[in-house]
Scaffold this motif. Structure first.
Motif, PDB file in Angstrom:
ATOM      1  N   ASP A  55       0.799  -0.985   0.024  1.00  0.00           N
ATOM      2  CA  ASP A  55      -0.073  -0.036   0.007  1.00  0.00           C
ATOM      3  C   ASP A  55       0.737   1.416  -0.009  1.00  0.00           C
ATOM      4  O   ASP A  55       0.547   2.072   0.706  1.00  0.00           O
ATOM      5  N   LEU A  56       1.786   1.230  -0.801  1.00  0.00           N
ATOM      6  CA  LEU A  56       2.718   2.398  -1.005  1.00  0.00           C
ATOM      7  C   LEU A  56       1.966   3.493  -1.733  1.00  0.00           C
ATOM      8  O   LEU A  56       2.491   4.718  -1.651  1.00  0.00           O
ATOM      9  N   VAL A  57       1.133   3.198  -2.568  1.00  0.00           N
ATOM     10  CA  VAL A  57       0.586   4.269  -3.513  1.00  0.00           C
ATOM     11  C   VAL A  57      -0.994   4.602  -3.047  1.00  0.00           C
ATOM     12  O   VAL A  57      -1.705   3.484  -2.942  1.00  0.00           O
ATOM     13  N   GLU A  58      -1.256   5.733  -2.926  1.00  0.00           N
ATOM     14  CA  GLU A  58      -2.533   6.008  -2.535  1.00  0.00           C
ATOM     15  C   GLU A  58      -3.399   5.968  -3.904  1.00  0.00           C
ATOM     16  O   GLU A  58      -3.203   6.570  -4.903  1.00  0.00           O
ATOM     17  N   GLU A  59      -4.584   5.041  -3.663  1.00  0.00           N
ATOM     18  CA  GLU A  59      -5.240   4.972  -5.070  1.00  0.00           C
ATOM     19  C   GLU A  59      -7.038   4.942  -4.317  1.00  0.00           C
ATOM     20  O   GLU A  59      -7.173   4.918  -3.339  1.00  0.00           O
ATOM     21  N   THR A  60      -7.713   5.455  -5.647  1.00  0.00           N
ATOM     22  CA  THR A  60      -9.232   5.350  -5.333  1.00  0.00           C
ATOM     23  C   THR A  60      -9.736   4.188  -5.393  1.00  0.00           C
ATOM     24  O   THR A  60     -10.830   3.998  -4.533  1.00  0.00           O
ATOM     25  N   ARG A  61      -9.106   3.043  -5.665  1.00  0.00           N
ATOM     26  CA  ARG A  61      -9.505   1.603  -5.759  1.00  0.00           C
ATOM     27  C   ARG A  61      -8.377   0.598  -5.402  1.00  0.00           C
ATOM     28  O   ARG A  61      -7.444   0.928  -6.064  1.00  0.00           O
ATOM     29  N   GLU A  62      -8.487  -0.093  -4.244  1.00  0.00           N
ATOM     30  CA  GLU A  62      -7.560  -0.994  -4.005  1.00  0.00           C
ATOM     31  C   GLU A  62      -7.791  -2.176  -4.226  1.00  0.00           C
ATOM     32  O   GLU A  62      -7.064  -3.150  -3.858  1.00  0.00           O
ATOM     33  N   ASP A  63      -8.979  -2.567  -4.612  1.00  0.00           N
ATOM     34  CA  ASP A  63      -9.628  -4.066  -4.974  1.00  0.00           C
ATOM     35  C   ASP A  63      -9.270  -4.613  -6.357  1.00  0.00           C
ATOM     36  O   ASP A  63      -9.709  -5.701  -6.850  1.00  0.00           O
TER      37      ASP A  63
END
Length: 87
Positions: A55-63
């Motif tokens: 989880d190093l990258v901030e994302e709108t979707r993690e799924d």
């Protein structure tokens, strides 16, 4: 940004088989090649590929950061050790 990519075994004795990294910008997609050398033949080897497993990258979707597949590893007819005489 360099984003880690992991190849994991999910069945039997789970664990990381290989790791790579890919340069990836926001909204971008790419193809990643991960090299892994199996140690034995096996049927129904369950594998998972994870992108950004830490989880190093901030994302709108993690799924949408993983894919699963089942592979069959067959023995090779090629030698894995070659010995030659001294010159």
């Amino acid at each position: 940004m360099q984003v880690p990519v992991q190849l994991l075994r999910t069945g039997g004795s789970p664990g990381e088989l290989a790791r790579s990294a890919v340069s990836l910008a926001a909204g971008q997609s790419t193809t990643v090649t991960i090299t892994w050398t199996p140690t034995a033949a096996q049927d129904d080897l369950r594998l998972r590929v994870l992108v950004d497993p830490f989880d190093l990258v901030e994302e709108t979707r993690e799924d949408n950061n993983s894919a699963e597949l089942t592979a069959r590893v067959r023995p090779s007819g090629l030698p894995n050790l070659t010995v030659s005489g001294a010159e």
